[in-house]
Design an enzyme around this catalytic site. Structure first.
Site, PDB file in Angstrom:
ATOM      1  N   CYS A  31      77.220  45.237  50.686  1.00 51.19           N
ATOM      2  CA  CYS A  31      77.130  44.408  51.990  1.00 51.19           C
ATOM      3  C   CYS A  31      77.363  42.492  51.646  1.00 51.19           C
ATOM      4  CB  CYS A  31      75.644  44.322  51.232  1.00 51.19           C
ATOM      5  SG  CYS A  31      75.356  45.985  52.110  1.00 51.19           S
ATOM      6  N   HIS A  33      71.786  38.299  54.270  1.00 52.40           N
ATOM      7  CA  HIS A  33      72.115  39.835  54.543  1.00 52.40           C
ATOM      8  C   HIS A  33      70.411  40.304  55.596  1.00 52.40           C
ATOM      9  CE1 HIS A  33      73.192  43.865  54.225  1.00 52.40           C
ATOM     10  NE2 HIS A  33      72.996  43.978  53.265  1.00 52.40           N
ATOM     11  N   ASN A  77      71.114  47.054  58.680  1.00 54.67           N
ATOM     12  CA  ASN A  77      71.315  46.896  57.956  1.00 54.67           C
ATOM     13  C   ASN A  77      73.579  47.309  58.085  1.00 54.67           C
ATOM     14  OD1 ASN A  77      72.917  46.472  55.183  1.00 54.67           O
ATOM     15  ND2 ASN A  77      71.928  47.520  54.459  1.00 54.67           N
TER      16      ASN A  77
HETATM   17  O1  UT7 Z   1      72.273  46.809  51.557  1.00 60.61           O
HETATM   18  C1  UT7 Z   1      72.022  46.863  50.384  1.00 60.61           C
HETATM   19  C2  UT7 Z   1      70.248  46.483  50.232  1.00 60.61           C
HETATM   20  N1  UT7 Z   1      70.082  47.699  50.282  1.00 60.61           N
HETATM   21  C3  UT7 Z   1      68.527  46.938  50.517  1.00 60.61           C
HETATM   22  O2  UT7 Z   1      68.338  45.995  49.906  1.00 60.61           O
HETATM   23  C4  UT7 Z   1      67.742  48.488  50.446  1.00 60.61           C
HETATM   24  C5  UT7 Z   1      66.774  48.528  49.839  1.00 60.61           C
HETATM   25  N2  UT7 Z   1      65.493  49.154  49.923  1.00 60.61           N
HETATM   26  C6  UT7 Z   1      64.516  48.996  50.907  1.00 60.61           C
HETATM   27  O3  UT7 Z   1      64.790  48.616  51.389  1.00 60.61           O
HETATM   28  C7  UT7 Z   1      63.108  50.339  50.889  1.00 60.61           C
HETATM   29  O4  UT7 Z   1      63.367  50.747  49.182  1.00 60.61           O
HETATM   30  C8  UT7 Z   1      63.666  51.157  51.604  1.00 60.61           C
HETATM   31  C9  UT7 Z   1      62.790  51.086  52.569  1.00 60.61           C
HETATM   32  C10 UT7 Z   1      64.722  51.661  51.454  1.00 60.61           C
HETATM   33  C11 UT7 Z   1      61.883  51.891  51.048  1.00 60.61           C
HETATM   34  O5  UT7 Z   1      60.647  51.874  51.236  1.00 60.61           O
HETATM   35  P1  UT7 Z   1      60.012  51.741  49.996  1.00 60.61           P
HETATM   36  O6  UT7 Z   1      58.475  51.140  50.333  1.00 60.61           O
HETATM   37  O7  UT7 Z   1      60.717  51.259  48.438  1.00 60.61           O
HETATM   38  O8  UT7 Z   1      59.966  53.673  50.518  1.00 60.61           O
HETATM   39  P2  UT7 Z   1      59.924  54.333  49.118  1.00 60.61           P
HETATM   40  O9  UT7 Z   1      61.465  54.470  49.028  1.00 60.61           O
HETATM   41  O10 UT7 Z   1      59.066  53.878  47.797  1.00 60.61           O
HETATM   42  O11 UT7 Z   1      59.500  56.201  49.859  1.00 60.61           O
HETATM   43  C12 UT7 Z   1      57.816  56.011  50.346  1.00 60.61           C
HETATM   44  C13 UT7 Z   1      57.274  57.060  50.949  1.00 60.61           C
HETATM   45  C14 UT7 Z   1      58.209  58.103  50.376  1.00 60.61           C
HETATM   46  O12 UT7 Z   1      56.940  59.295  50.265  1.00 60.61           O
HETATM   47  P3  UT7 Z   1      55.860  59.848  49.279  1.00 60.61           P
HETATM   48  O13 UT7 Z   1      56.947  59.746  47.917  1.00 60.61           O
HETATM   49  O14 UT7 Z   1      54.988  58.435  49.076  1.00 60.61           O
HETATM   50  O15 UT7 Z   1      55.336  61.550  49.896  1.00 60.61           O
HETATM   51  C15 UT7 Z   1      59.369  58.669  50.415  1.00 60.61           C
HETATM   52  O16 UT7 Z   1      59.463  60.329  50.598  1.00 60.61           O
HETATM   53  O17 UT7 Z   1      57.617  57.297  51.990  1.00 60.61           O
HETATM   54  C16 UT7 Z   1      59.054  58.326  52.001  1.00 60.61           C
HETATM   55  N3  UT7 Z   1      60.301  58.143  53.338  1.00 60.61           N
HETATM   56  C17 UT7 Z   1      60.197  57.856  54.639  1.00 60.61           C
HETATM   57  N4  UT7 Z   1      58.478  58.170  55.536  1.00 60.61           N
HETATM   58  C18 UT7 Z   1      58.978  58.758  56.790  1.00 60.61           C
HETATM   59  C19 UT7 Z   1      61.258  57.010  52.975  1.00 60.61           C
HETATM   60  N5  UT7 Z   1      62.113  57.076  53.937  1.00 60.61           N
HETATM   61  C20 UT7 Z   1      61.092  57.305  54.920  1.00 60.61           C
HETATM   62  C21 UT7 Z   1      61.654  57.345  56.392  1.00 60.61           C
HETATM   63  N6  UT7 Z   1      60.125  57.753  57.202  1.00 60.61           N
HETATM   64  N7  UT7 Z   1      62.268  57.285  56.805  1.00 60.61           N
END
Ligand code: UT7
Length: 345
Positions: free
Chosen positions: A132, A272, A302
């Site tokens: 990225c 980004h 993204n």
């Molecule tokens: O391009 C390079 C740079 N990229 C980035 O910077 C991306 C960085 N990361 C992020 O943007 C975020 O970490 C995400 C959007 C990917 C995830 O958000 P988060 O707030 O960190 O969520 P999480 O991974 O901690 O997940 C929280 C919960 C989980 O459920 P449990 O384990 O708490 O029951 C996930 O399984 O949300 C769940 N989850 C979803 N639920 C519904 C993860 N993806 C989804 C989804 N829909 N698509």
């Protein structure tokens, strides 16, 4: 090498950026595929909801390239618009640099395919890969060729068909990414300062947090590697998020410091487009107002190396950036890599 240093914003500690003649972005362009994939569409593919995607990422829809539309096609379409915007013919282009993690194929490079597609027959062509962060890495490389007087006209492109490496069964990642391309034409213009500084960084110790394990020399394609879904992007979202905020803030601050600029002097910040929450956190820590930050991730998600390139083009076309304005680009990606650039438009 006799060109005077730009008359404003010069920080003596950033001398290396002014070792040669100045480098300007004289034209920008972008292209996104027609097909729109909405959050509602994704709810029919994985266990997710429009509400989760919007509140956790800010993304509402993304573009998906047609099966017979490759990264080089997206790149060529963006390049043609940038050349037109710059008033440059393809034959004037001396060098094409394509930043991508989704080349049409391992080789030949995508830049050569673009060279053929746009008819830039005089141009040398190569790809760079900094995920990225690729577009700013490519800008910095292009700038060096202009400053050193090696080339007169450099075409820099960020292009991705991320839909081909997205695991459409993994809700953690498939809601995030989209396809597209953005391009910029670089030249030295005596009446313009252009790129005031660029700074880049990397931390290879964190490479496994965001990667595609298959398809290279470590895990070449085999029935087993395909079965294990190694040819899809994998990400530790939380760790990537934290590192993205820290690195983008530091890169942005370093770029401003090198130009002896305060964030208040920046007209438009183009980060980004990874996640609205990342952008909000970066803006807050840089001391910027929400009005300074350009966002289009709601429409495209993204798009990795294409992200800031598309955003820059849209910001210019929307009149958010006028001649003489100071613009801060700041990016973060796999590697980890990060970079920032200050441009006097
Ligand atoms: O391009 C390079 C740079 N990229 C980035 O910077 C991306 C960085 N990361 C992020 O943007 C975020 O970490 C995400 C959007 C990917 C995830 O958000 P988060 O707030 O960190 O969520 P999480 O991974 O901690 O997940 C929280 C919960 C989980 O459920 P449990 O384990 O708490 O029951 C996930 O399984 O949300 C769940 N989850 C979803 N639920 C519904 C993860 N993806 C989804 C989804 N829909 N698509």
């Amino acid at each position: 090498m006799n060109s005077p240093a730009p008359k404003s914003f010069v920080n003596p500690r950033a001398r290396h950026n002014y070792a040669g003649r100045p480098c300007s972005i004289i034209g920008v362009g972008s292209y996104v595929p027609e097909r729109v994939l909405t959050n509602a569409d994704l709810t029919r593919m994985v266990d997710t909801s429009d509400e989760w995607i919007i509140t956790r990422t800010g993304i509402r829809e993304r573009r998906i390239a047609a099966p017979d539309q490759y990264t080089s096609d997206l790149a060529a379409a963006a390049a043609q618009k940038a050349l037109e915007n710059a008033g440059i013919t393809p034959q004037q282009v001396d060098l094409i640099i394509v930043a991508t993690i989704t080349p049409d194929m391992p080789f030949p490079n995508t830049a050569c395919l673009v060279q053929q597609k746009i008819g830039a027959t005089r141009a040398a062509a190569f790809d760079i890969e900094a995920a990225c962060s690729g577009f700013i890495y490519a800008l910095e490389i292009g700038q060096q060729f202009i400053m050193s007087r090696t080339y007169e006209t450099v075409l820099v492109i960020g292009a991705e068909k991320l839909s081909t490496i997205t695991d459409w069964q993994d809700r953690n990642t498939c809601v995030l990414f989209g396809d597209g391309a953005g391009a910029a034409v670089l030249q030295s213009r005596p009446d313009s300062h252009g790129l005031l500084t660029t700074c880049m960084g990397a931390d290879g110790s964190k490479g496994s947090l965001l990667c595609m394990p298959g398809g290279g020399s470590r895990n070449p394609a085999t029935p087993e590697s395909v079965q294990s879904r190694l040819h899809y992007l994998k990400m530790d979202g939380k760790e990537t998020f934290k590192n993205a905020v820290t690195a983008m803030v530091q890169a942005g601050q370093e770029a401003l410091r090198r130009c002896a600029l305060d964030i208040k002097q920046i007209k438009c910040i183009i980060p980004h487009q990874a996640n609205q929450r990342i952008l909000d956190a970066v803006a807050e820590r840089l001391g910027a107002t929400p009005e300074q930050v350009f966002m289009n991730l709601d429409k495209y998600g993204n798009t990795s190396a294409a992200s800031v390139a598309i955003a820059l083009d849209e910001a210019v076309r929307q009149g958010r950036i006028q001649r003489g304005d100071l613009v801060l680009l700041v990016v973060f990606g796999a590697g980890f890599t990060w970079a920032a650039a200050v441009i006097e438009w």
